[in-house]
Motif scaffolding. Structure first.
Motif, mmCIF file in Angstrom:
data_model
loop_
_atom_site.group_PDB
_atom_site.id
_atom_site.type_symbol
_atom_site.label_atom_id
_atom_site.label_comp_id
_atom_site.label_asym_id
_atom_site.label_seq_id
_atom_site.Cartn_x
_atom_site.Cartn_y
_atom_site.Cartn_z
ATOM 1 N N VAL A 1 2.019 3.398 7.037
ATOM 2 C CA VAL A 1 1.294 4.400 6.255
ATOM 3 C C VAL A 1 0.305 5.151 7.137
ATOM 4 O O VAL A 1 0.121 6.365 6.991
ATOM 5 C CB VAL A 1 0.576 3.717 5.075
ATOM 6 N N ALA A 2 -0.316 4.436 8.079
ATOM 7 C CA ALA A 2 -1.314 5.064 8.942
ATOM 8 C C ALA A 2 -0.712 6.137 9.832
ATOM 9 O O ALA A 2 -1.442 7.002 10.341
ATOM 10 C CB ALA A 2 -2.009 4.000 9.796
ATOM 11 N N LEU A 3 0.597 6.127 10.044
ATOM 12 C CA LEU A 3 1.224 7.129 10.912
ATOM 13 C C LEU A 3 1.087 8.537 10.355
ATOM 14 O O LEU A 3 1.126 9.513 11.115
ATOM 15 C CB LEU A 3 2.711 6.794 11.095
ATOM 16 N N PHE A 4 0.905 8.659 9.041
ATOM 17 C CA PHE A 4 0.867 9.984 8.417
ATOM 18 C C PHE A 4 -0.540 10.556 8.320
ATOM 19 O O PHE A 4 -0.696 11.695 7.874
ATOM 20 C CB PHE A 4 1.475 9.913 7.011
ATOM 21 N N VAL B 1 0.852 -1.186 0.000
ATOM 22 C CA VAL B 1 0.000 0.000 0.000
ATOM 23 C C VAL B 1 0.888 1.237 0.000
ATOM 24 O O VAL B 1 1.913 1.285 0.692
ATOM 25 C CB VAL B 1 -0.939 0.023 1.223
ATOM 26 N N GLY B 2 0.504 2.228 -0.778
ATOM 27 C CA GLY B 2 1.170 3.519 -0.781
ATOM 28 C C GLY B 2 0.150 4.639 -0.649
ATOM 29 O O GLY B 2 -1.059 4.419 -0.844
ATOM 30 N N LEU B 3 0.612 5.827 -0.303
ATOM 31 C CA LEU B 3 -0.288 6.966 -0.084
ATOM 32 C C LEU B 3 0.265 8.179 -0.810
ATOM 33 O O LEU B 3 1.438 8.538 -0.645
ATOM 34 C CB LEU B 3 -0.426 7.249 1.412
ATOM 35 N N VAL B 4 -0.592 8.813 -1.621
ATOM 36 C CA VAL B 4 -0.240 10.007 -2.387
ATOM 37 C C VAL B 4 -1.245 11.094 -2.061
ATOM 38 O O VAL B 4 -2.456 10.825 -1.982
ATOM 39 C CB VAL B 4 -0.227 9.711 -3.899
ATOM 40 N N ALA B 5 -0.776 12.301 -1.849
ATOM 41 C CA ALA B 5 -1.633 13.464 -1.630
ATOM 42 C C ALA B 5 -1.425 14.450 -2.777
ATOM 43 O O ALA B 5 -0.317 14.582 -3.301
ATOM 44 C CB ALA B 5 -1.309 14.125 -0.290
ATOM 45 N N VAL C 1 3.265 10.660 0.057
ATOM 46 C CA VAL C 1 3.249 10.696 1.520
ATOM 47 C C VAL C 1 3.954 9.470 2.079
ATOM 48 O O VAL C 1 4.777 9.567 2.985
ATOM 49 C CB VAL C 1 1.804 10.767 2.042
ATOM 50 N N ALA C 2 3.646 8.298 1.564
ATOM 51 C CA ALA C 2 4.283 7.048 1.978
ATOM 52 C C ALA C 2 4.456 6.172 0.749
ATOM 53 O O ALA C 2 3.488 5.922 0.031
ATOM 54 C CB ALA C 2 3.451 6.331 3.037
ATOM 55 N N PRO C 3 5.664 5.688 0.478
ATOM 56 C CA PRO C 3 5.855 4.817 -0.689
ATOM 57 C C PRO C 3 5.217 3.457 -0.458
ATOM 58 O O PRO C 3 4.751 3.144 0.643
ATOM 59 C CB PRO C 3 7.384 4.718 -0.798
ATOM 60 N N LEU C 4 5.192 2.643 -1.485
ATOM 61 C CA LEU C 4 4.601 1.315 -1.387
ATOM 62 C C LEU C 4 5.338 0.476 -0.357
ATOM 63 O O LEU C 4 6.568 0.384 -0.379
ATOM 64 C CB LEU C 4 4.641 0.627 -2.753
ATOM 65 N N THR C 5 4.587 -0.129 0.548
ATOM 66 C CA THR C 5 5.161 -0.923 1.621
ATOM 67 C C THR C 5 4.177 -1.998 2.032
ATOM 68 O O THR C 5 2.964 -1.864 1.841
ATOM 69 C CB THR C 5 5.516 -0.036 2.835
ATOM 70 N N ASP C 6 4.697 -3.081 2.614
ATOM 71 C CA ASP C 6 3.853 -4.139 3.154
ATOM 72 C C ASP C 6 3.323 -3.799 4.539
ATOM 73 O O ASP C 6 2.416 -4.459 5.032
ATOM 74 C CB ASP C 6 4.639 -5.460 3.224
ATOM 75 N N ASP C 7 3.923 -2.796 5.184
ATOM 76 C CA ASP C 7 3.530 -2.413 6.541
ATOM 77 C C ASP C 7 2.483 -1.307 6.462
ATOM 78 O O ASP C 7 2.810 -0.125 6.342
ATOM 79 C CB ASP C 7 4.763 -1.952 7.321
#
Length: 571
Positions: A158-161, A136-140, A148-154
């Motif tokens: 990502v939820a920290l941001f 999962v990754g996150l883009v704003a 915001v967060a690159p692709l990761t299995d954790d």
């Protein structure tokens, strides 16, 4: 162990063709033996039993039989006899997901109480919590798109941001959905995924966005949409202070999802929208199996033939050699085989140190994390080492680590942003520690007139403590350094009394501030010196700004300036 003969079969039956070579080897060996036996051609047959040793011929035939039996066992073992199955997870390649959130000023519209942004944060938190595997990754995005967060299995990382996401962190306002889709596609491509899913959360789309969605679909990336807002809309304030109206345009979003070969769903209070879009249970790339499915594989039982094969191999040794081999097997300690560091490549060693540093960092052992990252000489290792040093309060060493990271990867936005944050923290907080002699020397350089005694300082320092109780620690340090110098008893007593008066006023002013409950954390057996130190530390902690979005704001600003300088926005 029971054997199901009905299920007995061979995993690699092609090895049975090697059995045909055994008779040929036996014929060749027997012919060679006859050719080497020159006495048979020179001596009469009825005299051979009296001249030749028959025991040697018997041992030779036994050796040949043992060799043939060992060959049969070895070939059958290689053929892979199997009669039972074992359950094992199937190899899976979960489809990655990039969540794209609209952080324009319209995110503050209150048509989804309390705001669209709050509802979107809650929905993303639910998605990260309930998603069954997959990166999962996150883009704003607003006027431009940022990672915001690159692709990761954790997903928890990502939820920290989420709490830091707000329109204020974006360097430019707007609603460039096309740039967000292009940036997400590039993020998936850089991670090595030929297929993936992009989940867009916004309220409208234009022709450029639909074209970007179609291009992403051609590249193998589906674009799905969750609509934020209501059709009647609500007013909001832009970043420039003007008032605008935000409305949900479902028709444009449905057209966008159709162009991106995805689906559309309006935001729902439960997870029905996430299930309708299929983002909670990620598919399996090119596989047809369902996520989390397990299969059954036949177990190779050929290893059961190895012990008798080894016993037959012992007979090929001399009698003393076989006994020595058995004794060696008895005294050697049996331990499970494991890979040692000698056999690891340099990149494997560096990866192991990075994982060790990450574990220490998550456990709060910042010193151990910095030591582990020190052993890995890469830009990411030095950047992580700087973070660990900054967490442990070693600011100069952290800045040096960030510099090392920038030497290896110039323009690393995260390293530049964290370095500036640490430098700002150093300016806010005076360095602690060091020898008293150095502090006295530095303090002596600041005083231009040696005739100014301690009695002339309490008045301005007392006024400073009244203005800000957090400056009590600085005043206390100054007084402690002044008391270290030779002084008469009267000036020393006056300085001590002034210090106690300053701390008493700081305490009273701290009690008067709302939300401050420092006395509740007071230890049971606290001495006056410990209480004074605790109050000073709390005063410094109150001066630390509580702004979780400052890192993202600085990171996005630097990235936006870099793009502007290169004149390639969104890339």
């Amino acid at each position: 162990m029971s054997i199901d003969f009905a299920a007995l079969h061979l995993l690699r039956p092609q090895w049975l063709w090697a059995l045909l070579a055994l008779p040929l080897l036996a014929w060749w060996w027997r012919r060679r033996r006859r050719r080497d036996g020159v006495w048979q051609s020179l001596v009469d047959p009825h005299l051979l039993p009296h001249l030749l040793e028959t025991k040697a011929d018997t041992r030779s035939r036994m050796a040949a039989g043992i060799a043939m039996l060992a060959g049969v066992l070895a070939i059958v073992a290689l053929a892979g006899p199997s009669w039972r199955q074992s359950e094992q997870p199937l190899w899976q390649s979960h489809t990655p997901l990039v969540i794209v959130l609209d952080l324009s000023g319209a995110a503050l519209a209150p048509d989804l109480p309390p705001s669209r942004l709050a509802q979107a944060r809650a929905k993303i938190a639910t998605l990260l919590r309930e998603r069954q595997g997959g990166q999962v990754g996150l883009v704003a995005y607003a006027g431009d798109a940022f990672t915001v967060a690159p692709l990761t299995d954790d997903a928890a990382n990502v939820a920290l941001f989420l709490d830091a996401l707000a329109p204020e962190v974006m360097p430019v306002d707007g609603q460039r959905v096309d740039r967000a889709i292009e940036w997400s596609s590039q993020l998936l491509r850089q991670a090595g995924f030929s297929s993936g899913q992009i989940l867009l959360m916004t309220d409208q789309a234009d022709d450029a966005a639909r074209a970007a969605a179609a291009e992403a679909s051609r590249g193998g990336y589906r674009v799905s949409v969750i609509g934020l807002g209501r059709a009647e809309g609500a007013s909001y304030r832009r970043m420039d202070g003007s008032i605008a109206m935000a409305r949900l345009d479902e028709s444009s979003l449905r057209s966008l999802a159709s162009s991106g070969n995805g689906s559309y769903s309006a935001l729902t209070p439960d997870d029905a929208d996430l299930r309708a879009l299929g983002v909670l249970e990620p598919g399996l790339g090119d596989a047809d199996a369902k996520g989390g499915a397990k299969g059954h594989a036949w177990r190779d039982e050929g290893y059961w033939l190895l012990p008798p094969l080894l016993l037959l191999a012992l007979l090929s040794f001399r009698r003393q050699g076989a006994a020595a081999l058995l004794l060696l097997c008895a005294i050697v300690p049996w331990q499970p085989a494991r890979a040692v560091e000698w056999w690891q490549r340099a990149d494997q060693k560096a990866h192991a140190r990075m994982e060790q540093g990450a574990r220490s960092y998550r456990q709060g052992d910042f010193a151990g994390a910095a030591q582990a990252y020190q052993a890995a000489d890469s830009a990411d290792a030095h950047y992580n080492r700087g973070n660990a040093l900054a967490k442990s309060g070693e600011y100069p060493q952290a800045i040096s680590a960030y510099d090392e990271a920038l030497k290896r990867e110039p323009g690393m936005a995260d390293a530049i942003a964290n370095k500036r944050a640490v430098e700002a923290a150093m300016k806010r907080k005076p360095p602690q520690g060091g020898s008293g002699q150095d502090q006295q020397q530095s303090r002596g350089k600041q005083k231009s007139q040696p005739s100014q005694g301690q009695g002339a300082q309490p008045k301005p320092q007392q006024q400073s403590s009244q203005q800000d109780p957090s400056q009590a620690q600085q005043s206390r340090q100054e007084q402690a350094q002044e008391r270290a110098k030779p002084a008469d008893s009267q000036s020393q007593q006056a300085a001590d009394a002034a210090q106690r008066e300053r701390m008493r006023r700081a305490l009273e002013q701290g009690k008067a501030q709302p939300g401050q409950q420092r006395e509740q954390a007071r230890p049971a057996n606290e001495t006056p010196q410990q209480r004074e130190r605790r109050l000073a530390n709390e005063a410094w902690l109150r001066r630390v700004p509580d702004d979780p979005g400052s890192l993202l704001r600085e990171k996005f600003r630097l990235e936006h300036e870099r793009r502007q300088s290169q004149d390639t926005p969104g890339e």
